[in-house]
Scaffold this active site. Structure first.
Site, PDB file in Angstrom:
ATOM      1  CD  GLU A 145      -3.108  -0.995   2.133  1.00 38.14           C
ATOM      2  OE1 GLU A 145      -2.840  -0.475   3.224  1.00 38.14           O
ATOM      3  OE2 GLU A 145      -4.226  -1.454   1.861  1.00 38.14           O
ATOM      4  CD  GLU A 201      -4.006  -6.038   2.496  1.00 32.94           C
ATOM      5  OE1 GLU A 201      -4.869  -5.387   3.118  1.00 32.94           O
ATOM      6  OE2 GLU A 201      -2.793  -5.810   2.571  1.00 32.94           O
TER       7      GLU A 201
HETATM    8  C1  BG6 Z   1      -4.631  -2.729   4.676  1.00 36.45           C
HETATM    9  C2  BG6 Z   1      -3.340  -3.281   5.156  1.00 36.45           C
HETATM   10  O1  BG6 Z   1      -4.576  -1.359   4.872  1.00 36.45           O
HETATM   11  O2  BG6 Z   1      -5.816  -3.079   5.294  1.00 36.45           O
HETATM   12  C3  BG6 Z   1      -3.441  -4.401   6.169  1.00 36.45           C
HETATM   13  O3  BG6 Z   1      -2.455  -3.632   4.129  1.00 36.45           O
HETATM   14  C4  BG6 Z   1      -4.627  -4.133   7.068  1.00 36.45           C
HETATM   15  O4  BG6 Z   1      -2.224  -4.490   6.854  1.00 36.45           O
HETATM   16  C5  BG6 Z   1      -5.889  -4.139   6.218  1.00 36.45           C
HETATM   17  O5  BG6 Z   1      -4.724  -5.031   8.143  1.00 36.45           O
HETATM   18  C6  BG6 Z   1      -7.171  -3.994   6.987  1.00 36.45           C
HETATM   19  O6  BG6 Z   1      -7.134  -2.899   7.842  1.00 36.45           O
HETATM   20  P1  BG6 Z   1      -7.412  -3.053   9.379  1.00 36.45           P
HETATM   21  O7  BG6 Z   1      -7.101  -1.757   9.974  1.00 36.45           O
HETATM   22  O8  BG6 Z   1      -8.853  -3.409   9.506  1.00 36.45           O
HETATM   23  O9  BG6 Z   1      -6.524  -4.133   9.858  1.00 36.45           O
END
Ligand code: BG6
Length: 474
Positions: free
Chosen positions: A179, A372
């Site tokens: 990211e 993701e």
């Molecule tokens: C992304 C990241 O921003 O979102 C992850 O690459 C992160 O590391 C994921 O865990 C979800 O966000 P959060 O804050 O719900 O864990």
């Protein structure tokens, strides 16, 4: 075009949110190790609070996380049972170079990951490895002020060369920086930057970005030199901006906001600074520290594929003061009346994933990878630790339908999909465990208590069937 038989179905984690063992195996500390749970977390993440020493009155959720450091063998067995074809993980830079730029790497750290890769290979799971997932060595933050200094490029590429060489034949899919656009929103998390009142904020951020872009291009070059089979990707915190209304001002605002985020991967995928970014720098007096050879380096070493995270879309307007705002992955959005939200206010928009896939593919004409996606929700396990997470299944089903449509109807080239937090892990934004994404429940609470026992959720069995049927059974 339908999903290819080689489509890479998988799951994703990051070292700092899963591994733990931060003082073990000769590992050094990094920025994420000093992010506490609680109210100071965001100020530190944004680089607004200078807090480089660990404090006794803070709780650091990454210190143990879900202790994958000691559980990885059983974890990989579970991933294999789910039928995963790919496992996205990150390396902890300081497990390999405890100070970030040591003369020689830490063999114990190298061996730790080698064992993981060997176990994955034994199970027929392809690793997809992020070199830096919110990970900047603390020693380099103290020594150089982190990515604001060009010497970071050398430290990062030494680390990259070391792991490309050591894991040749075991790993072929790499992501350079997770990211990368987070640098704009959480400069300490994305780049180890601490910003003081004396700093010209935009100058420091874009200067650090330039160094990261150079480092990423160099790493791509080295990866290809070490092994022509290596495939290197960039990684964007994705989610397009929608104009709140059809007012032309709102549409233009949405374009500008997309450009602001895509700037980084524009450079990584196309190999040069886009005009809109050069104009912005000129207008705002930001000096990009170009040196001889930088342009050629970027131009000659674009990434092989474009990866991104997708949790939500964002809605914007040129007339912000009139609207109600909600949260989202990394940055805020206006509340979109057509979308439901998660318990954390992130707006659920599966069709937005299809739009993003179209947009990114049109923009870059390179294979894409969704690395993701997932639903952060509170789970209520029964006494055996079993969770009936139909809400998570519903969320994932809709997103998988959307990606299939993007491939089958729109012709987007998509390498794979890795569901975020395939095992419950520490949430990046809040440091909570209770914001769970996993298809595997991990018995651990926000205060650090819990047995760490792993139990497959209902979604585990559902996803296993999705993978086995190449998403014919949803
Ligand atoms: C992304 C990241 O921003 O979102 C992850 O690459 C992160 O590391 C994921 O865990 C979800 O966000 P959060 O804050 O719900 O864990």
């Amino acid at each position: 075009m339908t999903l290819s038989e080689n489509f890479l179905w998988g799951g994703a984690i990051a070292a700092n949110q899963a591994e733990g063992g931060i003082f073990l195996g000769g590992r050094g500390l990094s920025n994420v190790d000093i992010l506490p749970q609680g109210e100071d977390r965001m100020a530190i993440a944004k680089g607004d609070l200078d807090n480089l020493e660990r404090r006794d009155d803070y709780y650091y959720p990454s210190e143990v996380a879900i202790d994958m450091y000691h559980h990885y063998l059983e974890d990989i067995d579970l991933l294999a049972e789910m039928g995963l074809k790919v496992f996205r993980m990150s390396l902890s830079w300081t497990r390999i170079f405890p100070n970030g730029d040591d003369e020689t790497p830490n063999e114990e750290g190298l061996l730790f990951y080698e064992n993981i890769f060997r176990k994955l290979k034994e199970k027929g799971i392809e690793p997809l490895v992020t070199l830096a997932h919110f990970d900047v060595p603390l020693a380099l933050i103290k020594k150089y002020g982190a990515w604001r200094d060009r010497r970071m490029v050398e430290a990062y590429t030494r680390y990259a060369r070391t792991v490309f060489t050591r894991y040749q034949g075991l790993v072929k899919y790499w992501l350079t920086i997770n990211e990368i656009n987070i640098l704009l929103h959480q400069p300490f998390v994305g780049g180890g930057l601490i910003l003081t009142d004396q700093d010209n904020r935009a100058q420091v951020i874009y200067q650090a970005a330039h160094h990261q872009l150079l480092a990423s291009a160099l790493a791509t070059k080295i990866a290809h030199e070490v092994d022509t089979d290596n495939q290197v990707g960039c990684m964007l915190a994705g989610g397009s901006h929608y104009p709140y209304t059809c007012r032309p001002e709102d549409y233009l605002e949405a374009i500008h906001r997309d450009n602001g985020e895509y700037f980084f991967i524009d450079v990584q995928a196309r190999g040069y600074y886009p005009n809109y970014a050069l104009k912005k720098c000129q207008r705002e007096g930001i000096e990009i520290p170009f040196e001889n050879g930088d342009k050629e380096l970027l131009r000659e070493n674009p990434v092989d594929f474009v990866s991104f995270s997708y949790y939500c879309s964002r809605t914007v307007t040129a007339f912000e003061e009139d609207y109600q705002v909600t949260t989202g992955n990394l940055f805020k959005s206006i509340k979109n009346p057509h979308l439901a939200s998660t318990e954390w206010g992130w707006q659920i928009d599966s069709l937005g994933l299809r739009s993003s896939l179209n947009m990114l593919y049109n923009r870059y004409q390179k294979p894409l990878f969704i690395v993701e996606n997932g639903l952060g929700a509170v789970d209520k396990p029964n006494e055996e630790g079993y969770v009936e997470d139909d809400y998570r299944i519903a969320y994932t089903r809709e997103h998988i339908k959307a990606l299939k449509d993007a491939v089958e109807i729109d012709g987007v080239e998509l390498l794979g999909y890795t569901s975020w937090g395939i095992l419950d892990l520490v949430a990046a934004s809040t440091g909570q465990m209770s914001k769970r994404y996993g298809f595997i429940f991990v018995d651990k609470e926000d205060d650090g208590s819990g047995s760490l026992k792993r139990t497959p959720k209902k979604s585990f069995y559902w996803y296993r069937d999705v993978i086995a049927s190449n998403a014919e059974n949803l």
